[in-house]
Enzyme design. Structure first.
Site, PDB file in Angstrom:
ATOM      1  NE  ARG A  94     -31.377   6.696  40.877  1.00 23.78           N
ATOM      2  CZ  ARG A  94     -32.321   7.331  41.566  1.00 23.78           C
ATOM      3  NH1 ARG A  94     -33.370   6.678  42.051  1.00 23.78           N
ATOM      4  NH2 ARG A  94     -32.225   8.617  41.786  1.00 23.78           N
ATOM      5  CB  THR A 370     -39.749   5.793  47.638  1.00 21.21           C
ATOM      6  OG1 THR A 370     -39.359   6.747  46.672  1.00 21.21           O
ATOM      7  CG2 THR A 370     -38.632   4.796  47.807  1.00 21.21           C
ATOM      8  CD  GLU A 390     -38.507  11.464  42.381  1.00 19.28           C
ATOM      9  OE1 GLU A 390     -37.969  11.269  43.478  1.00 19.28           O
ATOM     10  OE2 GLU A 390     -39.168  12.482  42.132  1.00 19.28           O
ATOM     11  CD  GLU A 407     -36.454   7.299  40.506  1.00 18.42           C
ATOM     12  OE1 GLU A 407     -36.240   7.870  41.579  1.00 18.42           O
ATOM     13  OE2 GLU A 407     -37.453   6.566  40.305  1.00 18.42           O
ATOM     14  CG  ASP A 410     -34.202  11.486  42.046  1.00 15.84           C
ATOM     15  OD1 ASP A 410     -35.002  12.337  42.475  1.00 15.84           O
ATOM     16  OD2 ASP A 410     -34.173  10.318  42.466  1.00 15.84           O
TER      17      ASP A 410
HETATM   18  O1  DON Z   1     -33.859   8.012  44.572  1.00 13.20           O
HETATM   19  C1  DON Z   1     -34.287   8.868  45.317  1.00 13.20           C
HETATM   20  O2  DON Z   1     -33.634   9.346  46.206  1.00 13.20           O
HETATM   21  C2  DON Z   1     -35.698   9.363  45.116  1.00 13.20           C
HETATM   22  N1  DON Z   1     -36.118   9.220  43.767  1.00 13.20           N
HETATM   23  C3  DON Z   1     -36.600   8.642  46.044  1.00 13.20           C
HETATM   24  C4  DON Z   1     -38.000   9.207  46.006  1.00 13.20           C
HETATM   25  C5  DON Z   1     -38.741   8.949  47.257  1.00 13.20           C
HETATM   26  O3  DON Z   1     -38.224   8.413  48.201  1.00 13.20           O
HETATM   27  C6  DON Z   1     -40.106   9.398  47.381  1.00 13.20           C
HETATM   28  N2  DON Z   1     -40.629   9.010  48.683  1.00 13.20           N
HETATM   29  N3  DON Z   1     -41.466   8.787  49.325  1.00 13.20           N
END
Ligand code: DON
Length: 550
Positions: A94, A370, A390, A407, A410
């Site tokens: 991460r 993602t 992200e 990211e 988030d």
């Molecule tokens: O870590 C996460 O939960 C988000 N940053 C994921 C982003 C995401 O899944 C975008 N999707 N299509």
């Protein structure tokens, strides 16, 4: 006569033999969000690589052909299943907040959260990338082929060109400001500034060069040297600058964690613990749902859809309140999974009335960039890896042919509410809460039954939960479970996917008290499950992916 009969029997034997050969289940398989990425993984498996060797190749190719979703500038969570020992390792790659992060970094001069788009397209949102560091560590521990041999097909695709997929073309159309990034403009746009269309060719020579350096030298090129220096310079010189430093890049470490596992009916479900909320939320949801015996229902039965939505609402309330980076705030995982606690939560669910939104959920930012890959090899090893930058095209900044993540959006945009610190507030070095949910299901003997995961931001949790219920309770094939229309609840309205036959339940759910939204769904699941003596796979029909094996 006898000779003719003998000949017929021989023919029948041949035919039966032929049919059996045709029916033999694949012994190795790759499922990912783009066919070229799947081919890159299969090429590595064909050379005797393990699932983790293939994962490196799949990630590199995704960075070329699906740049909007994941890549060298992002992060992720990977579960590895060792076929020989049946042990699972969870790798946390991460992104981390820089040492210079402050509680007010997402706020404007009046102390209000800045507009989301402004923070996405900024230096503020860029976290220290971790995807390649994660892969390097996992491949060192579980790979068989030389690291340097895993980049060839991706380097060739970036250097010689690849065809733009429909989904990449869509995102180039939608995310207009990406064109203002000079490296993006040179790569993904025509001379007149129009975005490349489906089928157009794209060459990304800087990415080919970066991948060659990664192949030769490894992740160190992202920690120090010219590419690292350029990442820092870009983040710091943005009109909305961030504090990323060379020291942040040099000190980043992927973390090996214990997988978070719990029971469901006949199986053990293993997922990713904090700082992801995915594993915990899915284990809580399955434990709450188990006594309702969903396997008695058909996939789109009102009862199941109502129960899934209500359960999801409850686990999202806990997620918002408790899940944080465990290095900063202890997450009471055991208490949240205790049967007595989950019994109390289950009692809040009424079979004929929605409970409505549960205690306030801090508004988080919502996401869309993602990719999830699922891989099994001939030795029985498996990978379930969710990888992200992200938002589509991350922070809209490119360095060395790859896109820098956003990211850090988030994190909760505010650090406190009513004078109290909130979970998932930003702190120096911290990893933001994620919803990514790479998952394995094991049988009683510890054998791998299936692997699954998804893209989709906070919707990852519901997508993965529903795919698990589809495969485990309704005994659907991996593909059929991924095809199911979606029901989601993130402790707000109950969302029904507009495509498929679930939207027809909107009126009956409203009558139960649900606020219903019928909406388009992005998805992003891939899955592989045991079928006969081999494996069957699926890829989300809402995206470009495929599952393929031999
Ligand atoms: O870590 C996460 O939960 C988000 N940053 C994921 C982003 C995401 O899944 C975008 N999707 N299509």
């Amino acid at each position: 006569m006898i000779r003719r009969r003998l000949f017929a029997a021989f023919l029948a034997l041949l035919l039966v033999g032929g049919v059996e050969t045709a029916r033999a289940e694949p012994q190795q398989m790759v499922a990912a969000a783009h066919p070229q990425a799947v081919e890159a993984g299969l090429e590595v498996l064909a050379r005797g690589g393990t699932a983790i060797d293939a994962a490196v190749a799949v990630q590199m190719m995704l960075g070329v052909v699906e740049p909007q979703a994941s890549g060298i500038g992002g992060g992720g969570f990977l579960l590895y299943y060792d076929g020989a020992t049946r042990a699972i390792t969870a790798y946390d790659g991460r992104e981390a907040a820089p040492a210079g992060a402050t509680p007010t970094m997402f706020l404007d001069a009046n102390g209000k959260p800045r507009p989301f788009r402004e923070v996405v397209a900024s230096g503020i949102s860029v976290g220290v990338p971790g995807a390649v560091a994660l892969l390097e560590l996992a491949q060192r521990e579980h790979g068989r082929l030389a690291w340097s041999s895993l980049f060839g097909t991706s380097i060739a695709a970036a250097r010689n060109g690849f065809a733009v997929s429909s989904r990449l073309a869509d995102w180039l159309n939608q995310v207009k400001p990406f064109r203002d990034e000079p490296a993006a403009r040179a790569t993904y746009y025509n001379a007149d500034g129009s975005p490349k269309k489906e089928g157009d060719r794209v060459v990304n020579a800087p990415l080919a060069d970066t991948m060659q350096l990664l192949a030769d030298k490894g992740n160190v090129i992202l920690r120090e040297g010219p590419i690292a220096e350029e990442m820092v310079a870009r983040v710091r010189s943005h009109v909305r600058p961030g504090t990323l430093s060379l020291a942040d890049l040099a000190s980043y470490k992927p973390i090996k964690r214990a997988a978070l596992c719990g029971p469901y009916r006949l199986w053990t479900i293993c997922g990713m613990g904090p700082p992801s909320s995915g594993g915990l939320a899915i284990l809580q949801a399955l434990a709450i749902l188990e006594p309702f015996e969903l396997w008695h229902d058909q996939p789109n039965d009102l009862r199941s859809i109502h129960l899934i939505a209500e359960t999801s609402r409850l686990v999202f309330a806990d997620r918002a309140r408790y899940v944080d980076d465990p290095a900063y705030t202890p997450v009471p995982v055991d208490k949240l999974l205790a049967p007595t606690y989950l019994d109390q939560r289950r009692k809040l669910i009424s079979p004929d009335r929605s409970m409505g939104p549960q205690s306030p959920v801090p508004p988080g930012y919502v996401e869309h960039g993602t990719s999830h890959m699922t891989i099994v090899d001939r030795q029985g090893n498996a990978v379930s890896f969710t990888t992200t930058i992200e938002q589509p095209f991350g922070s809209l900044m490119m360095v060395g042919g790859f896109i820098l993540n956003n990211e850090l959006t988030d994190f909760s945009p505010v650090a406190e509410r009513d004078g109290k610190p909130v979970a998932n507030r930003v702190e120096p070095g911290k990893r933001p809460r994620s919803s990514m949910s790479p998952t394995f299901v094991l049988n009683k003997g510890g054998g791998l039954v299936l692997a699954v995961g998804s893209a989709g931001g906070q919707r990852i949790i519901g997508d993965t939960l529903q795919a698990l219920i589809g495969m485990l309770d309704w005994n659907l094939s991996a593909q059929a479970a991924l095809d199911l229309p979606r029901v989601l609840n993130m402790n707000g309205p109950t969302e029904l996917e507009e495509k498929g036959d679930l939207a027809a339940l909107a009126g009956r759910l409203r009558a139960l008290g649900h606020e219903v939204q019928v909406r388009r769904h992005e998805g992003g699941l891939t899955a592989i499950r045991r079928e006969g003596d081999g494996w069957g796979g699926g890829a989300d029909p809402r995206r470009d992916g495929v599952a393929k094996g031999d």
